[in-house]
Design an enzyme around this catalytic site. Sequence first.
Site, PDB file in Angstrom:
ATOM      1  N   CYS A  54      -5.352  -3.405   2.671  1.00 54.11           N
ATOM      2  CA  CYS A  54      -5.370  -3.745   4.029  1.00 54.11           C
ATOM      3  C   CYS A  54      -6.708  -3.521   4.657  1.00 54.11           C
ATOM      4  O   CYS A  54      -6.929  -4.831   5.144  1.00 54.11           O
ATOM      5  CB  CYS A  54      -4.468  -1.941   4.354  1.00 54.11           C
ATOM      6  SG  CYS A  54      -3.023  -2.530   6.009  1.00 54.11           S
ATOM      7  N   LYS A 105      -8.928   2.432  -1.594  1.00 56.07           N
ATOM      8  CA  LYS A 105      -9.167   1.706  -1.564  1.00 56.07           C
ATOM      9  C   LYS A 105     -11.374   2.021  -0.226  1.00 56.07           C
ATOM     10  O   LYS A 105     -11.146   2.933  -0.270  1.00 56.07           O
ATOM     11  CB  LYS A 105      -8.398   2.130   0.167  1.00 56.07           C
ATOM     12  CG  LYS A 105      -8.563   1.413   1.269  1.00 56.07           C
ATOM     13  CD  LYS A 105      -7.099   2.042   2.476  1.00 56.07           C
ATOM     14  CE  LYS A 105      -7.420   1.066   3.545  1.00 56.07           C
ATOM     15  NZ  LYS A 105      -6.099   1.521   4.476  1.00 56.07           N
ATOM     16  N   GLU A 118       1.136  -0.774  -0.062  1.00 59.32           N
ATOM     17  CA  GLU A 118      -0.118   0.293  -0.067  1.00 59.32           C
ATOM     18  C   GLU A 118       0.423   1.590   0.020  1.00 59.32           C
ATOM     19  O   GLU A 118       2.208   1.210   0.500  1.00 59.32           O
ATOM     20  CB  GLU A 118      -1.168   0.337   0.913  1.00 59.32           C
ATOM     21  CG  GLU A 118      -2.002   0.883   1.709  1.00 59.32           C
ATOM     22  CD  GLU A 118      -2.393   0.547   2.605  1.00 59.32           C
ATOM     23  OE1 GLU A 118      -3.915   1.772   3.315  1.00 59.32           O
ATOM     24  OE2 GLU A 118      -2.229   0.049   3.766  1.00 59.32           O
TER      25      GLU A 118
END
Length: 635
Positions: free
Chosen positions: A170, A114, A45
């Site tokens: 994540c 995300k 990330e």
Amino acid sequence: MFGFVKVCAATPEIKVADCGHNADNLIRMINEAKKEDADLVVFPELCLTGYTCGDLFNQTALLDAAEKELSRVIESTEGYDALVFMGVPVRCNGRLYNCAAAIGSGKLLALIPKTFIPEYGEFYEARHFTSGLNVCDKVNFAGFSDVPISSDIIFRDAENSDFTVSAELCEDLWAPKSPSIRHAVAGANIIVNLSCSDETVGKAEYRRELVKIQSAKLIAGYVYADSGDGESTTDMVFAGHNLICENGEILASSELFENGAIYSEIDTEKLATERQRMSSTFFLGVDTQDHVFITFTSKKKIDRFTRTYPKYPFVPESKEILDERTSTILKIQCRGLEKRLLHTKSSSAVIGISGGLDSALALLVTCRAFEELGKDLSKVLCVTMPGFGTTDATLSNSLNLIEALGCTSMTIPIGDTVSKHFCDIGHDPNKRDVTYENAQARIRTLNLMDLANQNGGIVIGTGDLSELALGWATYNGDHMSMYAVNCSVPKTLVKHLIGYEALRRGGDIEKILSDILAQEISPELLPPDEKGKISQKTEDIVGPYELHDFFLYYSVRFGFSPDKIKFIACLAFDGVYEEDEITKWLTVFYKRFFSQQFKRSCIPDGVKVGSVTLSPRSDWRMPSDAEVSLWLDKI
């Protein structure tokens, strides 16, 4: 090749806010992945800027540099047929998104934002980034026009339709309703996760189990790339914990605090087949209409295969897991038999004891069941029936085991009865053919059935799963019983069950069982050799059971084609069997498996203990007259 896709999870060394330095390291690692024939490469990330930039993410200089250096990284992939993911901040419509940039053959294919933005503790991304939930737009970025930006994107290989990939980042994995759930149901067989997860005590174990379970739940491959050295240590440390999983199995895992790359091969064909098998539940109730499919190209050949396969897929390699599994299997076998004894109101159980592995296991299970039910072990009638091939060693072991367990023993020599039967049907006893062998097995079964009636009991079957697969049983002989306790236990597992029970009981029983474990596997239907030893050795006739159990597992459990099974068998048994030996016994396996289905179509009830069973009532429904030629051609 057989649906295998080589994947890479890589952690580069970075410098916070030094996009040029970071791009150099990303390009270097991409070139390394290219040399390793990787089809899919995943970086962490925000790896192009560093995850820990803080309020620098509000600086135009940093965002411009990230976009510029991404363009240079993309250019370096020209001519490399692979799908590469790396983390980068992206401006779109006055918002900033934490994105995974998907790169393929010198092009920016898409940007995946995300979804779940953390707002707690040291992770306070909401200060800078906006959630990508419901974002579906196009953006001009890194020198490319109209690049799709959306979380609902699936990438599909131009030639391998099972090689389908989606991304999450994540925190998305930690969320109760992870985007990967939606992606998998929409058709993504591999999920990649670009992550920056700080390291604290116990977190690695939790992370490992989370990724492993997610891959199992989704019936997917899962490639997790984590940040490592170079991120700011103002408040946190990052360990570069990379993981590659497939349907609940960890294929590769990196050491903590060691930057670098890990590789393995994910079997997309296997994943697609598993989902097909479970389609009635897997694809139920999830809306997948919003997903967009984007085509990419990958390499078509893996020159360096790193994945390994265990020789014994039915037997866990870890002793701790094996002991736990063995204990559970014995309990399952016992519970099944207990129910049958209670339901039939049987006062006894009748078992033919040969001195071999299978009858020993059946007897141990029966004794356990009687003990659990509080029944007298003397009601377990153990019958030895020496015939033309019975050796002194196996007969002695049979009698000693029966006595040591406290069961009732009966010996019925069958030689005269079989000879009379040969006379009745006009068979020359010097002709040692299938009639000569099967007559003995059928006489033995006749004795057992009638003794069960006589004693108000049931006949306990002794045949195992491997024998059922090969049809290595006499029809209406040892093929038949009133309850088959071993029917889903493969031969490679039988020994471990006996060894476990031997240690549990100890003493004379352990010594006798150890001797049984050391004996050659044989039906003992042909006379012994001149030294009184076993002359008829099963594995000399039908082939090694370790190979047949391997073939059985991958053909029935996963539906692999024969050429694929041969390929992975050559990997697993490298240095043990030559390729021509594996080809020979694989041919035998398929010929027998198809020709002997008629025996499996009418087998007795028996308890299922694992994921592979051949019961015609539940797990395996196959016509008895199916042609095998298609499978033989594949070999």
